[in-house]
Design an enzyme around this catalytic site. Structure first.
Site, PDB file in Angstrom:
ATOM      1  N   SER A   1       0.549  -1.438   0.466  1.00  0.00           N
ATOM      2  CA  SER A   1       0.127   0.207  -0.262  1.00  0.00           C
ATOM      3  C   SER A   1       0.950   1.559   0.144  1.00  0.00           C
ATOM      4  CB  SER A   1      -1.174   0.309   0.934  1.00  0.00           C
ATOM      5  OG  SER A   1      -1.790   1.423   1.449  1.00  0.00           O
TER       6      SER A   1
ATOM      7  N   TYR B   1      -2.640   0.544  10.399  1.00  0.00           N
ATOM      8  CA  TYR B   1      -2.852   0.302   8.901  1.00  0.00           C
ATOM      9  C   TYR B   1      -1.887   0.632   9.073  1.00  0.00           C
ATOM     10  CZ  TYR B   1      -3.832  -0.439   4.576  1.00  0.00           C
ATOM     11  OH  TYR B   1      -3.856  -1.078   2.806  1.00  0.00           O
TER      12      TYR B   1
END
Length: 262
Positions: free
Chosen positions: A139, A152
């Site tokens: 990501s 995250y």
């Protein structure tokens, strides 16, 4: 690195980017595709789409034994693994005050330790055979943080750091490593249930929303070039360069950006 005639494992492959990659690898002529996911029905559906060259396995990538078992199944049923795509990931949408210890632990296990477990399981065989490739979905958040979601952001940054370590230590042994760093993609992580979260608003304000199939094309291109960073969203490379060039200015800009969304 071309997937033609290679056995490929894709985790988190029942939907989203994982599903798109599994289907694309099969279309590119992979010798076999192991579709791994906690969602057994979803994994079976993707394997059925691919056909006889595919095998579905239910696996929890946060459990070392599950990862070792799926590697064993792939090599027993399909052959030596040429490409392992550690793709499964989870988000929380929670910041410092909201994220529980359990969420931190679960996110660390899925987003970071799963890559460690995969490397432990496949690298010995790859090194013995003289080569192999790891693709880790990390990501854009791993490079430029993630507004609204502390676990995250932290775990994706750790995943990139681990991939760098593997690339440094195993390159001379014939191992290639790439990290996939997309920004906004139309997957379950951006479902209607999370669109009101700060994280989702930040993603949608930062650039284009891609389809999983678009990301799969970038993966094919990135693997072909053997690039460490695969950026489906080119603007992420620019954000990363700004961060490296002037970290203080970048942090101040990110702070203003987050304030504008709250």
């Amino acid at each position: 690195m071309r997937v033609q005639d290679k056995v490929v494992v894709v985790t988190g492959a029942a939907s989203g980017i994982g599903r798109a990659m599994a289907l694309r690898f099969a279309a590119e002529g992979a010798a076999g595709v192991l579709v791994a996911d906690l969602d057994e029905d979803g994994a079976n559906a993707v394997a059925a789409e691919i056909g006889e060259r595919a095998l579905a396995v239910r696996a929890d990538v946060s459990v070392d034994e599950d990862v070792r078992a799926l590697v064993g199944t792939a090599e027993r049923e399909l052959g030596p693994i040429g490409l392992f795509c550690s793709n499964a990931g989870i988000i929380t949408g929670h910041g410092l005050d909201e994220a529980t210890d359990l969420e931190w632990a679960r996110t660390l296990a899925v987003n970071t330790l799963a890559h460690v477990y995969a490397a432990r399981a496949v690298l010995p065989g790859m090194v013995e055979r003289g080569g192999g490739y790891l693709l880790n979905t990390c990501s854009a958040a791993g490079l430029v943080s993630c507004p609204g979601d502390a676990p995250y952001a932290v775990t994706k940054a750790a995943a990139i750091s681990f991939a760098e370590w593997v690339a440094i230590h195993y390159r001379a042994k014939g191992i290639g490593v790439s990290v996939l760093c997309p920004q906004g993609v139309r997957t379950g992580m951006m479902s209607d249930d999370v669109r009101d979260h700060l994280t989702a608003r930040a993603v949608m304000a930062s650039g284009a929303m891609l389809e999983p199939e678009d990301v799969a094309q970038h993966v094919i291109d990135g693997l072909d070039a053997e690039r460490f960073y695969i950026f489906p969203h080119p603007e992420v490379a620019g954000f990363f360069q700004m961060k490296a060039g002037d970290p203080d200015r970048w942090l101040a800009g990110m702070s203003r950006f987050v304030e504008s969304l709250t």
